[in-house]
Scaffold this motif. Structure first.
Motif, PDB file in Angstrom:
ATOM      1  N   THR A 195       2.823  10.298  10.588  1.00  0.00           N
ATOM      2  CA  THR A 195       3.285   9.733   9.356  1.00  0.00           C
ATOM      3  C   THR A 195       4.053   8.540   9.482  1.00  0.00           C
ATOM      4  OG1 THR A 195       4.989  11.387   9.120  1.00  0.00           O
ATOM      5  CG2 THR A 195       2.676  11.739   8.234  1.00  0.00           C
ATOM      6  N   SER A 196       4.788   8.377  10.689  1.00  0.00           N
ATOM      7  CA  SER A 196       5.929   7.313  10.441  1.00  0.00           C
ATOM      8  C   SER A 196       5.259   6.092  11.191  1.00  0.00           C
ATOM      9  CB  SER A 196       7.319   7.923  11.597  1.00  0.00           C
ATOM     10  OG  SER A 196       6.895   7.943  12.642  1.00  0.00           O
ATOM     11  N   CYS A 197       4.112   6.145  11.806  1.00  0.00           N
ATOM     12  CA  CYS A 197       3.417   4.928  12.407  1.00  0.00           C
ATOM     13  C   CYS A 197       2.955   4.074  11.785  1.00  0.00           C
ATOM     14  CB  CYS A 197       2.492   5.521  13.574  1.00  0.00           C
ATOM     15  SG  CYS A 197       1.831   4.135  14.626  1.00  0.00           S
ATOM     16  N   PHE A 198       3.167   2.892  11.864  1.00  0.00           N
ATOM     17  CA  PHE A 198       2.843   1.615  10.856  1.00  0.00           C
ATOM     18  C   PHE A 198       1.461   1.319  11.318  1.00  0.00           C
ATOM     19  CE2 PHE A 198       5.036  -2.386  12.106  1.00  0.00           C
ATOM     20  CZ  PHE A 198       4.969  -2.316  13.141  1.00  0.00           C
ATOM     21  N   VAL A 199       0.864   1.420  12.505  1.00  0.00           N
ATOM     22  CA  VAL A 199      -0.366   1.008  12.851  1.00  0.00           C
ATOM     23  C   VAL A 199      -1.368   2.066  13.152  1.00  0.00           C
ATOM     24  CG1 VAL A 199       0.295  -1.079  13.774  1.00  0.00           C
ATOM     25  CG2 VAL A 199       0.423   0.989  15.421  1.00  0.00           C
ATOM     26  N   ASN A 200      -1.040   3.373  12.566  1.00  0.00           N
ATOM     27  CA  ASN A 200      -1.786   4.510  12.621  1.00  0.00           C
ATOM     28  C   ASN A 200      -2.236   4.936  14.128  1.00  0.00           C
ATOM     29  OD1 ASN A 200      -2.582   6.427  10.951  1.00  0.00           O
ATOM     30  ND2 ASN A 200      -4.328   5.449  10.123  1.00  0.00           N
ATOM     31  N   ALA A 251      -4.324  -2.379  12.379  1.00  0.00           N
ATOM     32  CA  ALA A 251      -4.448  -0.996  12.090  1.00  0.00           C
ATOM     33  C   ALA A 251      -3.529  -0.798  11.173  1.00  0.00           C
ATOM     34  CB  ALA A 251      -4.322  -0.190  13.260  1.00  0.00           C
ATOM     35  N   TRP A 252      -3.935  -0.307  10.133  1.00  0.00           N
ATOM     36  CA  TRP A 252      -2.868   0.176   8.995  1.00  0.00           C
ATOM     37  C   TRP A 252      -2.648   1.435   9.068  1.00  0.00           C
ATOM     38  CZ3 TRP A 252      -5.727  -2.462   4.344  1.00  0.00           C
ATOM     39  CH2 TRP A 252      -5.652  -3.946   4.372  1.00  0.00           C
ATOM     40  N   GLY A 253      -1.299   1.852   9.046  1.00  0.00           N
ATOM     41  CA  GLY A 253      -0.779   3.011   9.020  1.00  0.00           C
ATOM     42  C   GLY A 253       0.010   2.916   7.566  1.00  0.00           C
ATOM     43  N   THR A 254      -0.816   3.386   6.456  1.00  0.00           N
ATOM     44  CA  THR A 254      -0.362   2.873   5.226  1.00  0.00           C
ATOM     45  C   THR A 254       0.561   4.179   4.773  1.00  0.00           C
ATOM     46  OG1 THR A 254      -2.533   4.317   4.510  1.00  0.00           O
ATOM     47  CG2 THR A 254      -2.515   1.918   4.397  1.00  0.00           C
ATOM     48  N   ALA A 255       0.557   5.167   5.317  1.00  0.00           N
ATOM     49  CA  ALA A 255       1.536   6.340   4.573  1.00  0.00           C
ATOM     50  C   ALA A 255       2.942   5.899   5.329  1.00  0.00           C
ATOM     51  CB  ALA A 255       1.103   7.296   5.086  1.00  0.00           C
ATOM     52  N   ALA A 256       3.153   5.070   6.264  1.00  0.00           N
ATOM     53  CA  ALA A 256       4.384   4.908   6.951  1.00  0.00           C
ATOM     54  C   ALA A 256       5.434   3.831   5.960  1.00  0.00           C
ATOM     55  CB  ALA A 256       4.007   4.435   8.392  1.00  0.00           C
ATOM     56  N   VAL A 257       6.581   4.443   5.936  1.00  0.00           N
ATOM     57  CA  VAL A 257       7.608   3.584   5.530  1.00  0.00           C
ATOM     58  C   VAL A 257       7.757   2.286   6.166  1.00  0.00           C
ATOM     59  CG1 VAL A 257      10.306   3.262   5.095  1.00  0.00           C
ATOM     60  CG2 VAL A 257       9.076   5.337   4.534  1.00  0.00           C
ATOM     61  N   LEU A 258       7.648   2.435   7.454  1.00  0.00           N
ATOM     62  CA  LEU A 258       7.793   1.011   8.312  1.00  0.00           C
ATOM     63  C   LEU A 258       6.527   0.052   7.822  1.00  0.00           C
ATOM     64  CD1 LEU A 258       9.645   0.052  10.520  1.00  0.00           C
ATOM     65  CD2 LEU A 258       8.238   0.979  12.090  1.00  0.00           C
ATOM     66  N   PHE A 259       5.543   0.347   7.400  1.00  0.00           N
ATOM     67  CA  PHE A 259       4.479  -0.355   7.235  1.00  0.00           C
ATOM     68  C   PHE A 259       4.729  -1.299   5.968  1.00  0.00           C
ATOM     69  CE2 PHE A 259       0.185  -1.061   4.752  1.00  0.00           C
ATOM     70  CZ  PHE A 259      -0.245  -1.661   5.671  1.00  0.00           C
ATOM     71  N   LEU A 260       5.395  -0.444   5.098  1.00  0.00           N
ATOM     72  CA  LEU A 260       5.858  -1.177   3.838  1.00  0.00           C
ATOM     73  C   LEU A 260       6.923  -2.112   4.244  1.00  0.00           C
ATOM     74  CD1 LEU A 260       6.261   0.400   0.737  1.00  0.00           C
ATOM     75  CD2 LEU A 260       8.447  -0.311   1.396  1.00  0.00           C
ATOM     76  N   LEU A 316       8.788   6.631  -1.353  1.00  0.00           N
ATOM     77  CA  LEU A 316       7.403   6.270  -1.387  1.00  0.00           C
ATOM     78  C   LEU A 316       6.970   6.347  -2.708  1.00  0.00           C
ATOM     79  CD1 LEU A 316       5.928   7.063   2.005  1.00  0.00           C
ATOM     80  CD2 LEU A 316       6.592   4.948   1.158  1.00  0.00           C
ATOM     81  N   TRP A 358       5.248  -5.011   6.009  1.00  0.00           N
ATOM     82  CA  TRP A 358       4.443  -5.947   5.190  1.00  0.00           C
ATOM     83  C   TRP A 358       5.560  -6.651   4.164  1.00  0.00           C
ATOM     84  CZ3 TRP A 358      -0.335  -7.927   3.976  1.00  0.00           C
ATOM     85  CH2 TRP A 358      -1.238  -7.543   4.730  1.00  0.00           C
ATOM     86  N   HIS A 359       6.578  -6.073   3.696  1.00  0.00           N
ATOM     87  CA  HIS A 359       7.594  -6.603   2.615  1.00  0.00           C
ATOM     88  C   HIS A 359       8.384  -7.806   3.418  1.00  0.00           C
ATOM     89  CE1 HIS A 359       7.287  -3.887  -0.850  1.00  0.00           C
ATOM     90  NE2 HIS A 359       6.063  -3.973  -0.309  1.00  0.00           N
ATOM     91  N   LYS A 404      -0.698   6.182  -1.206  1.00  0.00           N
ATOM     92  CA  LYS A 404      -1.383   7.270  -0.412  1.00  0.00           C
ATOM     93  C   LYS A 404      -0.288   8.307  -0.091  1.00  0.00           C
ATOM     94  CE  LYS A 404       0.789   4.446   1.688  1.00  0.00           C
ATOM     95  NZ  LYS A 404       1.522   3.275   1.190  1.00  0.00           N
ATOM     96  N   VAL A 463       2.390  -1.071  18.838  1.00  0.00           N
ATOM     97  CA  VAL A 463       3.065  -2.252  18.868  1.00  0.00           C
ATOM     98  C   VAL A 463       4.395  -2.202  19.386  1.00  0.00           C
ATOM     99  CG1 VAL A 463       4.551  -4.046  17.440  1.00  0.00           C
ATOM    100  CG2 VAL A 463       2.394  -2.955  16.598  1.00  0.00           C
ATOM    101  N   LEU A 466       0.760  -1.004   0.138  1.00  0.00           N
ATOM    102  CA  LEU A 466      -0.011   0.009  -0.210  1.00  0.00           C
ATOM    103  C   LEU A 466       0.769   1.209   0.040  1.00  0.00           C
ATOM    104  CD1 LEU A 466      -1.239  -1.963   2.336  1.00  0.00           C
ATOM    105  CD2 LEU A 466      -2.920  -0.991   1.120  1.00  0.00           C
ATOM    106  N   TYR A 480      -0.157  -6.739  14.334  1.00  0.00           N
ATOM    107  CA  TYR A 480      -1.262  -5.556  14.076  1.00  0.00           C
ATOM    108  C   TYR A 480      -1.256  -4.783  12.840  1.00  0.00           C
ATOM    109  CZ  TYR A 480      -3.344  -5.639  18.891  1.00  0.00           C
ATOM    110  OH  TYR A 480      -3.946  -6.064  19.937  1.00  0.00           O
ATOM    111  N   PRO A 481      -0.023  -4.605  12.398  1.00  0.00           N
ATOM    112  CA  PRO A 481       0.170  -3.808  11.193  1.00  0.00           C
ATOM    113  C   PRO A 481      -0.555  -4.616   9.733  1.00  0.00           C
ATOM    114  CG  PRO A 481       2.459  -4.187  11.695  1.00  0.00           C
ATOM    115  CD  PRO A 481       1.445  -4.567  13.071  1.00  0.00           C
TER     116      PRO A 481
END
Lengths: 313, 173, 448
Positions: A126-131, C155-164, A271, C167-168, A27, A149, A24, C150-151
C-alpha cells in the motif's frame, strides 16, 4: 457473486480517478476489512518445535539461488553474532529467512525464524508508489523489480522490517525479501522450500483459515505448552505466516504493541482529505480573492510592470 | 524438476511397515527397523527397536494406540481405549511423507469428519518423537548421531568440502 | 562586488547598456555587464567562492563515487534505516522551508496584499529552488534515479501517499518554474511570454495552494505508515499531516525572512533601493504571519499529545527531547518574534526567524531520523553521505546566488527598450513619464 475487496475497489477506482487529472486519491477510501483471499495459503510457525538447525535457511538459499553464505548453514556460531549494539541477525539481500536463538533462564533456548509474513493487507504494497508489490491469491506478497524506483518506502512501512535492499548494487539495486517461493513452488500448489526442509514440523503449511483453527486447537490441547496467543492472526490486519510460542512473544523480539488494523488505514485519515481539498480550495480561495480585491482590476495592467513603476506612481 | 529440490522427497517408500500385523503382545517385534523413506540429505537411520523396547516401558509413547496397549494419555484414551491391534502400526501409515502436497491438503480438507486435522508429516513425526525424547532422556542429539549426512547434504548445508572459502564477515546486517 | 559598485559600476538591470546605448547581449547579461576578466577578479575576491570551491572539489568526486559504486558505498546501507540524510534533510527539511512560494503567491495574488509585492519574487524563487534541490537530494537517494518518472508514466501505485507526494511535487515544481519564469522573461526580454504568465497567475496560485496543502501534509502522512517506528510523541495518525502543513507555513515565512536577511547583508549592491527600503516593514509583516502559525502549531501539538494521551512519555528521556524541540524550535522563536514585532526591532525579528528555521530542521530530522526506530538503535549518518548532503546544499546556495545576481528578483527590471528611452529623453522629464511609457510597453505592438 464476487465480493468487492478493498484491493479490487482500489484498482477499479483507479480508472475513474485517473480521469481526475494528476491527483489520484479516491481509491484509498475503500475502507473495509480485507482479511486476505479466501483460498490464501499460510504457514503456522511453532516456536516450541524449533531446534535451530538452520535447515530452512539452507533450503531458502538453494531455492532462491542466493549467494554463498559466510559460514556453513550447520554452523551454529551465527547465533552468537551481534549487530548494532545487541541486534540479532535479520533478513538481508542475501538471506530471506534467518533463525535466531534466545537463551532462556530455564529450559533450553527458544529459536525464532523470521521471514516475510505475507500480510493480508501488506504495508509494503500500500505504500509503494509504483505498485511494485502484488498480493497473489495464493497468499504470497511478491515484488516486481522492473518498476522499482528504489525509494525504499516499503522498508520504512513494513512493520516487521523485512524488505531488504541490494545496496551493494550500483546499477540495479532492488528490494529483496521472501516471496513464499511463489515462482517456483507456491503457484504450483507446493509448499515453500523451507517448509519441505524443516525436520521438526516447526512449519505447518495450509490454507490460512485452517491454520488459524489448527493454531487455536494446538493451544487448547496443550495449554501448558503454549502462550495463549496466535501472533499474526490479527496483527496489522492478519498475516499469512503466524506464530505459536511457548514463551511470551515479547521475549523473543516480537513487537507485541503492533496495531491490529492494517497499516493502510493509518494513511486513510489523510488520503480521505485529498478530494475535499481538491474540491473546496479552488472556490474557497477564488472567493477570498474576489473578497479581498473587491473587483479591482486583477492587477493585470499594473502588475505586469515591475515594482519600480508601482513605487513611482 | 530440479535435482536439488531440497526435500522434494524422492519418495522411496520401501514398505518399511513393520512385519507386525497380528499380535503385538505375542512378540513378533523387529530387532531393527531401517528408517529410510526420506533419504536425501541424510542416509537412513537404523533404529534399534529391540534396545528401545528394553529401555522404554510404554510402547504407546511411539505407537500411540495402535499396538493393542491402551494409551496412557488421558486425552487420547477418551476415544482410543480399545486393546485391538491395528493393521497399520508403522509411522508412515498415518504420518504422510508429503504432508503439505496439494493432493494431501485437499484430501484432508474433504474429510471434514476427521478429528485429527493436525497430524505431523513423517519426517516431523520421527524427529519430534525421537529427538524430543532423546533430549529429555539424555539420548544422542546430534543429527549424525542417528544418520550420516550424504554428499548431497554437505552440498546443501555448504559444509564439509563445500564449506565457504575465505573468512568473509557475517553478511547479516 | 562592493568595491566595484563603489567605483561606479552598475549591475545590469535593464535591456540597455546605459553607457553604450545599446542592448546587452546574452553573455554580457550573464556576466552582469562586466568583462570576463572583471567578473573573474570579483569572483576570486569573494571568500564564499573559495569555500564552495573546496566543498565542490571534495563533494563532486564523492557524488560520482556514489553513482559508480552505489548507495552501499556512501551510506551505512542499513535495512533498518532505509532513509538517511538525503531524504531526512533533503526532502523533509527543504520542502517545508520552501513553502514561501505558495504563501507569498497566495498573499499577494489572491488576497491582494500588494504591500508584499516586492518580496513576492524572492518568496517564489525560494520555493522553486527548495523544491528543485529536494528533487536533487531525492535523485541522490533513489536506488534507480533514472526511473524517477516511473510513478508518472510506467506504474501507478495510486493508493500510496508517496504517489501523491511524487505527483504533487512534480506538478508544483512546474507551477513554480512558470511563476518564476516571469522574472526570467523580463530578463531575456520576452514580453509576450511574460504577459501570458501574468494572465494565468491566479490559476497558478490556486494550483499552488492546493498542491502545497496536500503535499506538505502528505510528507507528514508518510510517517503514518510507520506507526511502530516513529516515537509516539512525534507520531499522530490523525494529525501528523496537519502538523507538517501548519509548521510549513511558519517554516516558509521564516526561511524567507532568513534568506532576505542574507541577501540584504551580502548583496545589497544587487538590491534596488526600493526593495531594501521596504524590506523591514515586510519582514515584520511576514513575522506576524509566522507567529500566528507558530501559536497554532504549538496548540495543535499539545492537542495531539492529549488526543493520543501521551503525557506519560513526556517524563521519559525522549519526552525531554520533545520538550526541548518545542521549547527551542517553537516557543523561543515565538517569544523572540513577538518581542521583535512589538518593539518593531527588525533585527530581533530576524533572529527569531533564524531560530524558527532551525526548529523546523530539528523537527523534521527528529521525525525522520532521530526518533525513527527509537526502540531499535541510533544511526549516525555515514561521513560520505554527510559530504554529499552538504555538497548539494552548497550547490543550492551557489544556484540561489547565481539567480539572484541576474534575474530581477530583489531589484526591478527596467523594461524600457532603447527606442522608447530615446523618445523619453526627447520629451523631457515630466513626472509620470515613466508610467506612460510603461503603459506603452504593455501595448504589445510597440515591442517588436
Amino acid at each position: 457473486m464476487e465480493k468487492i475487496t478493498r484491493r479490487k475497489f482500489i484498482s477499479v477506482s483507479l480508472g475513474g480517478a485517473a480521469a481526475g487529472a494528476f491527483v489520484l486519491s479516491g481509491k484509498a477510501q475503500g475502507a473495509g476489512n480485507f482479511t486476505g483471499y479466501p483460498e490464501g495459503m499460510g504457514v503456522l510457525v511453532d516456536l516450541t518445535r524449533c531446534i535451530g538447525c538452520r535447515t530452512c535457511e539452507a533450503a531458502c538459499n538453494r531455492e532462491q539461488g542466493l549467494p554463498e553464505p559466510a559460514l556453513p548453514f550447520d554452523d551454529t556460531s551465527v547465533f552468537d553474532q551481534e549487530f548494532h549494539g545487541g541486534q540479532k541477525r535479520r533478513t538481508d539481500e542475501n538471506a530471506f529467512t534467518v533463525v535466531n536463538r534466545y537463551d532462556q533462564a530455564e529450559g533450553g533456548p527458544v529459536y525464532r525464524k523470521i521471514q516475510c509474513n505475507h500480510c493480508n493487507e501488506p504495508a509494503c504494497l500500500t505504500s509503494c508508489f509504483v505498485n511494485a508489490y502484488t498480493k497473489t491469491k495464493e497468499g504470497a506478497v511478491i515484488y516486481n523489480s522492473k518498476v522499482c524506483v528504489g525509494c525504499r518506502m516499503c522498508m520504512t512501512a513494513c512493520p516487521f522490517r523485512i524488505p531488504a535492499y541490494a545496496y551493494s548494487s550500483a546499477t540495479n539495486p532492488v528490494i529483496r525479501k521472501c516471496i513464499f517461493c511463489y515462482d517456483t513452488r507456491l503457484k504450483y500448489g507446493k509448499p515453500p522450500a523451507c517448509i519441505d526442509a524443516c525436520p521438526q514440523g516447526v512449519l505447518t503449511f495450509g490454507h490460512r483459515k485452517n491454520l488459524v483453527k489448527i493454531a487455536h486447537e494446538r493451544i487448547r490441547a496443550n495449554s501448558d505448552l503454549y502462550v495463549d496467543y496466535v501472533y499474526g492472526e490479527d496483527e496489522v490486519g492478519g498475516t499469512a505466516w503466524m506464530y505459536l510460542s511457548g514463551v511470551p512473544f515479547e521475549e523473543v523480539d516480537f513487537d507485541v504493541t503492533m496495531q491490529k488494523k492494517p497499516i493502510l488505514n493509518n494513511a486513510q485519515d489523510f488520503l480521505s482529505q485529498v478530494p475535499m481539498v481538491l474540491a473546496i480550495w479552488p472556490a474557497l480561495f477564488l472567493g477570498f480573492h474576489r473578497l479581498s480585491t473587491r473587483g479591482e482590476e486583477d492587477g493585470d495592467e499594473n502588475s505586469n510592470l515591475s515594482n519600480r513603476e508601482e513605487s513611482q506612481s | 524438476m530440479k535435482p536439488f529440490k531440497i526435500l522434494a522427497f524422492i519418495v522411496l517408500v520401501l514398505a518399511a511397515s513393520l512385519p507386525l500385523s497380528g499380535q503385538a503382545r505375542n512378540l513378533e517385534l523387529p530387532d531393527t527397523v531401517m528408517l529410510d523413506q526420506l533419504v536425501h540429505l541424510y542416509e537412513g537411520a537404523e533404529f534399534d527397536h529391540e534396545y528401545h523396547t528394553e529401555i522404554v516401558d510404554d510402547c504407546t509413547g511411539c505407537h500411540h494406540h495402535s499396538v493393542g496397549i491402551p494409551t496412557t494419555n488421558g486425552k487420547c484414551a477418551k476415544c482410543h481405549s480399545s486393546e485391538d491391534v491395528l493393521d497399520n502400526v508403522a509411522c508412515v501409515d498415518c504420518h504422510a511423507v508429503e504432508p503439505f502436497s496439494a493432493d494431501y491438503l485437499s484430501k484432508k480438507e474433504a474429510d471434514k469428519d476427521a478429528y485429527h486435522q493436525d497430524i505431523p508429516g513423517l519426517k516431523a513425526a520421527y524427529h519430534l518423537n525421537c529427538l524430543n525424547c532423546h533430549i529429555e532422556a539424555g539420548g544422542p542429539e546430534g543429527c549424525e548421531d542417528c544418520h550420516e549426512r550424504t554428499e548431497l547434504g554437505n552440498a546443501f548445508y555448504r559444509s564439509g568440502s563445500y564449506a565457504p572459502k575465505g573468512d568473509k564477515p557475517g553478511s547479516a546486517h | 562586488m562592493r568595491s566595484l559598485v563603489n567605483n561606479g559600476y552598475q549591475p545590469v538591470d535593464s535591456p540597455v547598456d546605459e553607457g553604450t546605448k545599446r542592448h546587452w547581449g546574452f553573455v554580457e547579461k550573464l556576466l552582469l555587464g562586466l568583462t570576463p576578466r572583471e567578473y573573474l577578479s570579483q569572483a576570486m575576491k569573494n571568500p564564499l567562492n573559495w569555500v564552495l570551491g573546496v566543498l565542490f572539489a571534495v563533494g563532486f568526486p564523492v557524488i560520482i563515487y556514489r553513482f559508480v559504486f552505489g548507495l552501499g558505498a556512501v551510506t551505512h546501507s542499513s535495512n533498518d534505516y532505509p532513509w538517511g540524510l538525503f531524504l531526512g534533510f533533503g526532502l523533509f527539511v527543504m520542502v517545508p522551508l520552501s513553502a514561501s512560494g505558495f504563501l507569498l503567491g497566495t498573499t499577494v495574488e489572491l488576497f491582494g496584499r500588494k504591500d508584499f509585492k516586492p518580496i513576492e519574487r524572492l518568496g517564489l524563487l525560494n520555493g522553486l529552488l527548495g523544491y528543485f534541490f529536494a528533487v536533487i537530494y531525492l535523485l541522490m537517494d533513489l536506488g534507480q534515479p533514472w526511473r524517477l518518472p516511473y510513478p508518472m508514466v510506467v506504474a501507478w501505485g495510486t493508493a500510496a501517499v508517496l504517489f501523491l507526494v511524487g505527483w504533487h511535487v512534480a506538478v508544483y515544481l512546474t507551477v513554480q518554474i512558470v511563476e518564476v519564469s516571469e522574472a526570467f522573461f523580463e530578463w531575456v526580454h520576452w514580453p509576450m511570454a511574460k504577459i501570458f504568465i501574468k494572465r494565468i497567475t491566479i490559476g497558478l496560485t490556486i494550483a499552488g495552494i492546493i498542491l502545497s496543502t496536500l503535499h506538505q501534509g502528505a510528507l507528514g502522512a508518510l510517517f503514518t505508515y510507520a506507526p511502530s517506528k516513529v516515537h509516539p510523541l512525534w507520531y499522530s495518525q490523525e494529525f501528523l499531516w496537519i502538523f507538517f502543513f501548519t509548521s510549513s507555513i511558519y517554516a516558509g515565512l521564516c526561511m524567507l525572512i532568513a534568506v532576505s536577511t542574507v541577501v540584504k547583508k551580502t548583496m545589497a549592491w544587487r538590491c534596488s533601493d526600493e526593495w531594501l527600503k521596504k524590506l523591514d516593514s515586510q519582514t515584520i509583516g511576514l513575522a506576524r504571519g509566522a507567529s500566528m502559525a507558530l501559536i497554532t502549531y504549538f496548540v495543535i501539538k499539545v492537542v495531539g499529545i492529549a488526543h493520543d494521551n501521551e503525557w506519560a512519555y513526556l517524563a521519559t528521556g525522549w519526552g525531554q527531547w520533545y520538550i526541548l524541540e518545542l521549547a527551542v524550535g517553537v516557543i523561543l522563536p515565538l517569544v523572540v518574534l513577538g518581542y521583535g514585532i512589538r518593539s518593531e526591532r527588525v533585527g530581533i525579528v530576524r533572529l527569531g526567524a533564524f531560530i524558527a528555521v532551525a526548529g523546523i530542521v530539528l523537527n523534521r530530522l527528529n521525525t525522520a531520523l532521530v526518533t525513527f526506530n527509537w526502540n531499535l538503535y541510533p544511526e549516525i549518518p555515514h561521513l560520505l553521505e554527510t559530504i554529499i548532503a552538504v555538497t548539494v546544499f552548497g550547490l543550492y546556495i551557489a544556484t540561489y546566488r547565481f539567480i539572484l545576481y541576474r534575474l530581477p528578483i530583489v531589484y526591478a527590471w527596467n523594461p524600457l527598450p532603447l527606442e522608447v528611452r530615446e523618445k523619453a529623453t526627447e520629451t523631457a522629464a515630466v513626472p509620470g513619464t515613466l508610467g506612460q511609457h510603461s503603459a506603452a510597453f504593455s501595448d504589445v505592438s510597440l515591442l517588436d
